[in-house]
Design an enzyme around this catalytic site. Structure first.
Site, PDB file in Angstrom:
ATOM      1  N   LYS A  18       8.840   1.480  -2.220  1.00  0.00           N
ATOM      2  CA  LYS A  18       8.202   1.606  -3.543  1.00  0.00           C
ATOM      3  C   LYS A  18       8.861   2.701  -4.390  1.00  0.00           C
ATOM      4  O   LYS A  18       8.928   2.563  -5.600  1.00  0.00           O
ATOM      5  CB  LYS A  18       6.687   1.815  -3.424  1.00  0.00           C
ATOM      6  N   ARG A  93      -4.029   7.851  -4.573  1.00  0.00           N
ATOM      7  CA  ARG A  93      -4.025   7.394  -3.187  1.00  0.00           C
ATOM      8  C   ARG A  93      -5.431   7.325  -2.614  1.00  0.00           C
ATOM      9  O   ARG A  93      -5.607   7.074  -1.449  1.00  0.00           O
ATOM     10  CB  ARG A  93      -3.199   8.357  -2.339  1.00  0.00           C
ATOM     11  N   ARG A 130      15.563   6.695   8.236  1.00  0.00           N
ATOM     12  CA  ARG A 130      15.596   7.423   6.969  1.00  0.00           C
ATOM     13  C   ARG A 130      16.066   8.867   7.181  1.00  0.00           C
ATOM     14  O   ARG A 130      15.680   9.516   8.139  1.00  0.00           O
ATOM     15  CB  ARG A 130      14.176   7.420   6.389  1.00  0.00           C
ATOM     16  N   ARG A 163      12.874  13.517   7.878  1.00  0.00           N
ATOM     17  CA  ARG A 163      11.638  14.079   7.337  1.00  0.00           C
ATOM     18  C   ARG A 163      10.644  14.265   8.472  1.00  0.00           C
ATOM     19  O   ARG A 163      10.475  13.372   9.299  1.00  0.00           O
ATOM     20  CB  ARG A 163      11.044  13.123   6.292  1.00  0.00           C
ATOM     21  N   ARG A 174       0.246   7.747   9.507  1.00  0.00           N
ATOM     22  CA  ARG A 174       0.385   7.485   8.062  1.00  0.00           C
ATOM     23  C   ARG A 174       0.065   6.031   7.746  1.00  0.00           C
ATOM     24  O   ARG A 174      -0.538   5.714   6.735  1.00  0.00           O
ATOM     25  CB  ARG A 174       1.813   7.803   7.599  1.00  0.00           C
TER      26      ARG A 174
HETATM   27  P1  AMP Z   1       5.422   9.853   0.000  1.00  0.00           P
HETATM   28  O1  AMP Z   1       6.742  10.440  -0.402  1.00  0.00           O
HETATM   29  O2  AMP Z   1       4.732   9.124  -1.108  1.00  0.00           O
HETATM   30  O3  AMP Z   1       5.508   9.058   1.279  1.00  0.00           O
HETATM   31  O4  AMP Z   1       4.463  11.120   0.326  1.00  0.00           O
HETATM   32  C1  AMP Z   1       4.773  12.031   1.364  1.00  0.00           C
HETATM   33  C2  AMP Z   1       3.569  12.877   1.697  1.00  0.00           C
HETATM   34  O5  AMP Z   1       3.179  13.646   0.548  1.00  0.00           O
HETATM   35  C3  AMP Z   1       2.298  12.095   2.073  1.00  0.00           C
HETATM   36  O6  AMP Z   1       2.276  11.716   3.427  1.00  0.00           O
HETATM   37  C4  AMP Z   1       1.220  13.133   1.762  1.00  0.00           C
HETATM   38  O7  AMP Z   1       1.145  14.138   2.754  1.00  0.00           O
HETATM   39  C5  AMP Z   1       1.773  13.776   0.484  1.00  0.00           C
HETATM   40  N1  AMP Z   1       1.295  13.051  -0.717  1.00  0.00           N
HETATM   41  C6  AMP Z   1       2.040  12.308  -1.583  1.00  0.00           C
HETATM   42  N2  AMP Z   1       1.274  11.778  -2.551  1.00  0.00           N
HETATM   43  C7  AMP Z   1       0.005  12.201  -2.294  1.00  0.00           C
HETATM   44  C8  AMP Z   1      -1.240  11.970  -2.907  1.00  0.00           C
HETATM   45  N3  AMP Z   1      -1.362  11.198  -4.001  1.00  0.00           N
HETATM   46  N4  AMP Z   1      -2.344  12.562  -2.360  1.00  0.00           N
HETATM   47  C9  AMP Z   1      -2.256  13.349  -1.279  1.00  0.00           C
HETATM   48  N5  AMP Z   1      -1.114  13.576  -0.625  1.00  0.00           N
HETATM   49  C10 AMP Z   1       0.029  13.020  -1.122  1.00  0.00           C
END
Ligand code: AMP
Length: 220
Positions: A18, A93, A130, A163, A174
């Site tokens: 995404k 989220r 990744r 990561r 997750r």
């Molecule tokens: P992503 O890059 O979108 O996979 O996000 C990586 C991590 O950032 C997630 O696993 C959360 O720990 C944190 N994170 C990203 N977006 C949010 C959100 N909207 N609310 C809370 N935590 C977030």
């Protein structure tokens, strides 16, 4: 009557692509794309208090507290470049974040939700390959987007790492949390007939093509 300003919200499991799709759509439509994950990782690189607070949750693959993320997003969404419409990746989220966003947008925008569907098995395959640059944040994938030199960032030459939240045990957590958090978005999108559901298990170009076709069909 259709509102002329559009907001596109991407959601999908980790590794669904995404982020890539959101960046491509941003170029295509000339709208800014904002990722909360990127904003948070940037705060960590800058070693801010907010970044340090969020890191504790992110490392475990847990959502950062709403208070932190909502404050970060409220600030970003008020910036001038967002006025003509925008694209979101990873926000909202959950119900609280969705309510916060809707309150801020106050019916001025036409909101669309783009769900990128990928099955669990494929998610695990993808995330294990990744790699990220700890210095500049550039993303790579051992199979789909390999760096020119193994283990080295194309952009700044730093050593690439995995990561913390892409480690297998964390990915499983997750994934199951994603299913809970996607629920309020799906309910909202279906209720308002604003859902674009896309098969994410195709080439990047084909996924983008499907997204653009849906946008043309539903909005133009
Ligand atoms: P992503 O890059 O979108 O996979 O996000 C990586 C991590 O950032 C997630 O696993 C959360 O720990 C944190 N994170 C990203 N977006 C949010 C959100 N909207 N609310 C809370 N935590 C977030």
């Amino acid at each position: 009557m259709k509102k002329s300003k559009q907001v596109f919200i991407f959601f999908g499991p980790p590794g669904s692509g995404k982020g890539t799709q959101s960046d491509m759509l941003s170029v295509k439509l000339g709208l800014p794309a904002v990722s909360t994950g990127e904003l948070l990782r940037n705060e960590q690189r800058l070693k801010t208090k907010l970044g340090k607070d969020a890191a504790r949750y992110m490392k475990q693959g847990k959502l950062a507290p709403d208070k932190i993320v909502e404050a970060l997003m409220d600030k970003r969404l008020l910036k001038r470049d967002m006025a003509k419409g925008f694209i979101l990746d990873g926000y909202p989220r959950n119900q609280s974040q969705l309510d916060d966003l809707l309150r801020l947008l106050k019916d001025r925008y036409d909101i669309w939700l783009i769900e990128v569907r990928v099955q669990d098995k494929e998610v695990i395959n993808r995330l294990s390959g990744r790699r990220i640059c700890p210095k500049c944040g550039a993303n790579f994938h051992l199979v789909y987007n390999p760096p020119k030199k193994i283990g080295i960032c194309n952009v700044c030459g730093s050593k690439l790492t995995t990561r913390e939240d892409d480690k297998l045990a964390t990915v499983r957590g997750r994934l199951s949390r994603y299913k809970d958090t996607a629920e309020p978005l799906l309910i909202y999108a279906k209720k308002h007939k604003k859902l674009m559901s896309i098969n994410g298990e195709q080439s990047i170009a084909k996924v983008q093509k499907d997204i653009l076709a849906k946008i043309t069909k539903l909005i133009d």
